[in-house]
Design a protein around this motif. Structure first.
Motif, PDB file in Angstrom:
ATOM      1  N   LEU A 125      53.949 -50.469 -60.413  1.00  0.00           N
ATOM      2  CA  LEU A 125      52.841 -50.978 -61.135  1.00  0.00           C
ATOM      3  C   LEU A 125      51.405 -50.572 -60.397  1.00  0.00           C
ATOM      4  N   TRP A 126      50.479 -51.233 -61.080  1.00  0.00           N
ATOM      5  CA  TRP A 126      48.989 -51.025 -60.442  1.00  0.00           C
ATOM      6  C   TRP A 126      48.974 -51.235 -59.124  1.00  0.00           C
ATOM      7  N   GLU A 127      49.579 -52.518 -58.658  1.00  0.00           N
ATOM      8  CA  GLU A 127      49.257 -52.985 -57.296  1.00  0.00           C
ATOM      9  C   GLU A 127      49.891 -51.883 -56.373  1.00  0.00           C
ATOM     10  N   ASP A 128      50.739 -51.142 -56.860  1.00  0.00           N
ATOM     11  CA  ASP A 128      51.625 -50.340 -55.879  1.00  0.00           C
ATOM     12  C   ASP A 128      51.019 -48.941 -55.386  1.00  0.00           C
ATOM     13  N   TYR A 129      49.783 -48.770 -56.134  1.00  0.00           N
ATOM     14  CA  TYR A 129      49.315 -47.474 -55.885  1.00  0.00           C
ATOM     15  C   TYR A 129      47.878 -47.548 -54.980  1.00  0.00           C
ATOM     16  N   ALA A 130      47.593 -46.630 -54.325  1.00  0.00           N
ATOM     17  CA  ALA A 130      46.588 -47.066 -53.391  1.00  0.00           C
ATOM     18  C   ALA A 130      45.527 -45.584 -53.294  1.00  0.00           C
ATOM     19  N   PRO A 131      44.149 -45.919 -53.305  1.00  0.00           N
ATOM     20  CA  PRO A 131      43.256 -44.833 -53.207  1.00  0.00           C
ATOM     21  C   PRO A 131      43.616 -44.044 -51.934  1.00  0.00           C
ATOM     22  N   GLY A 132      43.572 -42.708 -52.275  1.00  0.00           N
ATOM     23  CA  GLY A 132      43.813 -41.458 -51.395  1.00  0.00           C
ATOM     24  C   GLY A 132      45.527 -41.194 -51.419  1.00  0.00           C
ATOM     25  N   GLU A 133      46.225 -42.028 -52.066  1.00  0.00           N
ATOM     26  CA  GLU A 133      47.860 -41.630 -52.264  1.00  0.00           C
ATOM     27  C   GLU A 133      47.864 -40.393 -53.198  1.00  0.00           C
ATOM     28  N   ARG A 134      48.825 -39.327 -52.796  1.00  0.00           N
ATOM     29  CA  ARG A 134      49.027 -38.279 -53.336  1.00  0.00           C
ATOM     30  C   ARG A 134      50.365 -38.280 -54.014  1.00  0.00           C
ATOM     31  N   ILE A 135      50.620 -37.607 -55.156  1.00  0.00           N
ATOM     32  CA  ILE A 135      51.832 -37.516 -55.711  1.00  0.00           C
ATOM     33  C   ILE A 135      52.021 -36.313 -56.216  1.00  0.00           C
ATOM     34  N   ASP A 136      53.324 -35.558 -55.549  1.00  0.00           N
ATOM     35  CA  ASP A 136      53.643 -34.209 -56.341  1.00  0.00           C
ATOM     36  C   ASP A 136      54.747 -34.598 -57.581  1.00  0.00           C
ATOM     37  N   HIS A 137      54.310 -34.141 -58.738  1.00  0.00           N
ATOM     38  CA  HIS A 137      55.081 -34.217 -59.721  1.00  0.00           C
ATOM     39  C   HIS A 137      56.273 -33.612 -59.920  1.00  0.00           C
ATOM     40  N   LEU A 138      56.644 -32.830 -58.952  1.00  0.00           N
ATOM     41  CA  LEU A 138      57.852 -32.153 -58.693  1.00  0.00           C
ATOM     42  C   LEU A 138      58.185 -31.046 -59.596  1.00  0.00           C
ATOM     43  N   ASP A 139      58.029 -31.473 -61.015  1.00  0.00           N
ATOM     44  CA  ASP A 139      58.753 -30.606 -62.028  1.00  0.00           C
ATOM     45  C   ASP A 139      57.872 -29.466 -62.224  1.00  0.00           C
ATOM     46  N   GLY A 140      58.650 -28.377 -62.949  1.00  0.00           N
ATOM     47  CA  GLY A 140      57.720 -27.109 -63.568  1.00  0.00           C
ATOM     48  C   GLY A 140      57.945 -26.880 -64.880  1.00  0.00           C
ATOM     49  N   MET A 141      57.178 -26.535 -65.770  1.00  0.00           N
ATOM     50  CA  MET A 141      57.457 -26.215 -66.955  1.00  0.00           C
ATOM     51  C   MET A 141      56.922 -24.844 -67.367  1.00  0.00           C
ATOM     52  N   THR A 142      57.670 -23.864 -67.728  1.00  0.00           N
ATOM     53  CA  THR A 142      57.148 -22.544 -68.112  1.00  0.00           C
ATOM     54  C   THR A 142      56.739 -22.487 -69.426  1.00  0.00           C
ATOM     55  N   ILE A 143      55.699 -21.825 -69.916  1.00  0.00           N
ATOM     56  CA  ILE A 143      54.837 -21.647 -71.064  1.00  0.00           C
ATOM     57  C   ILE A 143      55.474 -20.318 -71.719  1.00  0.00           C
ATOM     58  N   GLU A 144      55.878 -20.540 -72.937  1.00  0.00           N
ATOM     59  CA  GLU A 144      56.061 -19.416 -73.846  1.00  0.00           C
ATOM     60  C   GLU A 144      54.986 -19.211 -74.926  1.00  0.00           C
ATOM     61  N   GLU A 145      54.790 -17.893 -75.354  1.00  0.00           N
ATOM     62  CA  GLU A 145      53.669 -17.628 -76.440  1.00  0.00           C
ATOM     63  C   GLU A 145      53.862 -18.509 -77.561  1.00  0.00           C
ATOM     64  N   SER A 146      55.198 -18.805 -78.125  1.00  0.00           N
ATOM     65  CA  SER A 146      55.214 -19.411 -79.373  1.00  0.00           C
ATOM     66  C   SER A 146      54.867 -20.869 -78.993  1.00  0.00           C
ATOM     67  N   CYS A 147      55.238 -21.364 -77.858  1.00  0.00           N
ATOM     68  CA  CYS A 147      55.158 -22.938 -77.555  1.00  0.00           C
ATOM     69  C   CYS A 147      53.490 -23.134 -77.592  1.00  0.00           C
ATOM     70  N   HIS A 148      52.777 -22.381 -76.847  1.00  0.00           N
ATOM     71  CA  HIS A 148      51.206 -22.735 -76.759  1.00  0.00           C
ATOM     72  C   HIS A 148      50.587 -22.347 -78.037  1.00  0.00           C
ATOM     73  N   MET A 149      51.006 -21.417 -78.626  1.00  0.00           N
ATOM     74  CA  MET A 149      50.501 -21.076 -79.840  1.00  0.00           C
ATOM     75  C   MET A 149      50.984 -22.203 -81.272  1.00  0.00           C
ATOM     76  N   THR A 150      51.858 -22.731 -81.039  1.00  0.00           N
ATOM     77  CA  THR A 150      52.157 -23.602 -82.172  1.00  0.00           C
ATOM     78  C   THR A 150      51.759 -25.223 -81.713  1.00  0.00           C
ATOM     79  N   ALA A 151      51.505 -25.310 -80.270  1.00  0.00           N
ATOM     80  CA  ALA A 151      50.679 -26.513 -80.289  1.00  0.00           C
ATOM     81  C   ALA A 151      49.232 -26.332 -80.628  1.00  0.00           C
ATOM     82  N   THR A 152      48.614 -25.259 -80.413  1.00  0.00           N
ATOM     83  CA  THR A 152      47.371 -25.085 -80.734  1.00  0.00           C
ATOM     84  C   THR A 152      47.049 -24.989 -82.184  1.00  0.00           C
ATOM     85  N   ARG A 153      47.977 -24.359 -82.944  1.00  0.00           N
ATOM     86  CA  ARG A 153      47.892 -24.411 -84.562  1.00  0.00           C
ATOM     87  C   ARG A 153      48.053 -25.841 -84.761  1.00  0.00           C
ATOM     88  N   LEU A 154      48.962 -26.697 -84.438  1.00  0.00           N
ATOM     89  CA  LEU A 154      49.059 -28.040 -84.662  1.00  0.00           C
ATOM     90  C   LEU A 154      47.741 -28.755 -84.652  1.00  0.00           C
TER      91      LEU A 154
END
Lengths: 346, 346, 346
Positions: free
Chosen positions: B197-226
């Motif tokens: 929670l909020w108390e557990d984070y400190a200024p300067g702390e860095r977090i690698d969010h680890l996961d990766g997400m590949t983008i497809e034409e259909s996905c970004h176009m559908t999002a942007t049309r939405l």
């Protein structure tokens, strides 16, 4: 102090026999999930497609697809159970309970019911019973699955092996499958999509579901994200290009959904999935593959009340191979599923 | 009389300092947008995923994702503000107000707050403050953005340059972020997805969010049309094949959404975006790219009431490069975002 | 006993003049279909986008897009009418009735109104009138279409040829298009997206809709599955690789939807499709194609009440060719549509 707040996933040593893990991100389902599930699978079962049809047999509204409920509950368990899984080995004793309706909120938890270190000492098998509940605490789904998980430290001591006894077939949650409010006298088989009802099927009968559905990266990824399933192999081409297959793997549950959707052509009135007795993802599926399916009727059971029966089915899904000759082995077989559906009687 | 009724987009000369442009196509949001947003981004924040979880902390129902609201408001402004934009130069002073709930209808308008012809006389910079409101007139989002827009006629006289003073950080709309009805005592961090929670984070702390997400034409176009965002570069391969990159460009907002969704792994309890202080799309993103992200905690602020705090974050998104070593420069960096989230306190 | 329970589709001999076929899978529509339709087409019409805007002109809520309703009704008819179709030859006399709102459940049926064996004796033309109704029995859509269907047996005797007389233009269902509750005095053209109303259009006027939209496999398949349209050519790359074009064909209705969505730029206030008088899919469309469109105003009609008028339009959609010079012939033309929209008057 970096990276420490991310979820590294549990290793074999992190599971304790008997512990219950409450999974993150409870989830409400509704008209958006219903439409997107149809858009991604092409499912056509009438009970899940029309509020009016569902009301005619006593539901308050159209229930959401049983497999959508499965994917949502399963998806919740991934970050806690299978993030470090080497393999999903199987599931058993899966039974569906209360139907899920628009606005219901699901939570999921898993209890560790078995642990067994493998002889290599590098991995172990973890057995969990995962349960999904709605906001009233009604169980909507319960199942056992087992996964092979890496050990963090090969030398770490392992607990005494406990392997649960698993039933060869799931019990049915009859009060939930056929609550008193349901009256199948109102079931219209024409609107349901087939003249064939429970009496018309015979054990040993085989049905080729004929149609094929090609999978695109965007479709399987959108489905899997919809379920908030975070298994990395489905999403990250940058990492997978150097992985075992050189590409993303389609979530096995998406193949189950496609097989079920294809099975409408031949099993249209099998309106509820009651149970999954066993299931095996025989070969991996990739974008570009075309999924076909066929089914065999394994057994028939009358259900209380006289209006419905259960059909136990074996459904095989293949890739890039029509099922005219009912293939059940080989590299083209994707899925071998043993499950039970409810169908109205005459 | 041909073509005269289409929207050619405004040129630099068409903007008047102080004028307010009401954007077309008011938009209702609901369960469909919620599901599709999850399906396209994989977002897992509990407050936006479950009505039940949201009610436990005092919301009437699950609010829609703050970034979805941003995209909808931003999308409305595109045909009036940036159809002839050469470049989106930046945004500032973005603050989120009333949460948006199923069935709410949003309208958007933009006020011209700055105009400055560029030295080439071929383009000019237009500064607008864009505001989105719900059907009760509550402000749901307000932000400044500035774009470089073509002049219709190089020789046309330009107004005296007016460049607005923009704050280095957004103010927070505290009554909207923490209305009296919200009681974070009911916040369940286990369901929220993290013990931190909020108390557990400190200024300067860095977090690698680890996961990766590949983008497809259909996905970004559908999002942007939405989002009903009509910027041509996202949709028209026939035109873009001869354009600067030879291909469609992913809407920068889609990258912001993916980075936010990935940040769940490390910042799961940062349940509301309160503000975007500044943001820069450093390099273009294309289909096929895999997005990774990392964050640094820039500052912490207590919020009134004692139940929540704000974390000011810098989140960097990259393409095709894991963030283990926290890259912040180079051609693989897509996004450099300075924003503020609300997180419960112990 | 294998395969016998699947739907093989009707052959020419299976149709009887005058018979009415009730189609399977009634369907409820709601916020999910609305969002997904916007996400897949980019449609921006205000009446269908905002409950608030719709209420300002007297609707109880935002109606669902007329073409979405068309696709749903059409989709129901495919397994019964056109599964063995060699070609979709045309449609006529299509008129839209009651608007469809969130939660409405649609059913569809088709009556055989014409049969004509072709001279080869291998195929015949089947004419059906297809009707969609809501749960109260109100007609939401009615149209005639005719398809060329294979004979099961060339030698089978054919009925006497009956070819229905089809009107050159659809009649309008005026009570449904402008029910008494609708008051266009509340129509805000700025929010509607254009300053141009019915009076501003003149017969003969041509409008290039400017924008282009590239189609991906995933987008057209998701749209077509959303409509539960089961025509195999759209979905099965494994079969189509050996087919006439070597690839999947985009559902022609998706092209209609894209053309209508593109037409917002120039016809933004044409808020309801009243009728489709005739339509022809001139050339097949494939993934990778970019759709452009232009329209010509064919005729104008005042509508009762004085607040609205009808515009009869011809809209041409092309592939990979901008419509600056209003092309109407050639291999780049996809669609030639003659339809009528309702637009507010001053």
């Amino acid at each position: 102090m970096t990276g420490s707040k991310t979820n590294p996933g549990r290793y074999f040593e992190d599971f304790r026999l008997g512990e219950t893990i409450v999974h993150a991100t409870p989830r409400s389902l509704g008209p958006g999930e219903r439409a997107l599930y149809i858009g991604l699978t092409g499912s056509r079962f009438a009970v899940q497609s029309s509020h009016d049809f569902a009301r005619a047999i006593g539901y308050a509204s159209a229930p959401l697809d049983d497999l959508l409920v499965f994917h949502i509950v399963f998806g919740r368990s991934v970050p806690d159970v299978s993030l470090n899984a080497v393999a999903n080995l199987g599931y058993a004793e899966m039974r569906f309970g209360a139907t899920v309706h628009d606005g219901d909120s699901l939570t999921a938890s898993s209890t560790v019911i078995g642990l067994k270190e493998n002889s290599s000492r590098e991995t172990g098998t973890v057995y969990v019973r995962t349960e999904g509940c709605n906001q009233r605490g009604d169980v909507v789904l319960s199942f056992v699955r087992w996964v092979m998980v890496r050990k963090r430290d090969k030398a770490a001591p392992a607990p005494a092996a406990v392997v649960p006894q698993l039933a060869e077939s799931s019990t049915l949650d009859l009060p939930a499958l056929l609550p008193e409010t349901i009256d199948l006298a109102g079931y219209d088989a024409t609107l349901g999509g087939s003249a064939y009802l429970w009496e018309d099927y015979a054990p040993g009968e085989r049905i080729d579901h004929l149609d094929g559905m090609t999978i695109e990266e965007s479709c399987h990824m959108t489905a899997t994200r919809l379920y908030q399933n975070t298994a990395k192999v489905h999403f990250n081409q940058h990492a997978e290009k150097d992985g075992r297959f050189g590409r993303r793997i389609v979530y096995g549950g998406h193949v189950i959904s496609l097989a079920r959707a294809l099975s409408f052509n031949g099993l249209a009135n099998g309106f509820r999935v009651a149970a999954i007795n066993a299931g095996r993802h025989v070969n991996p599926c990739f974008a570009g593959d075309t999924v076909y399916a066929w089914s065999e009727v394994k057994a028939k059971t009358e259900l209380p009340g006289g209006r419905a029966g259960a059909l136990r089915l074996r459904t095989i899904a293949t890739k890039n191979r029509p099922c005219t000759d009912f293939p059940s082995e080989g590299h083209e077989v994707l899925l071998d599923l043993d499950y039970t559906v409810v169908m109205p009687r005459r």
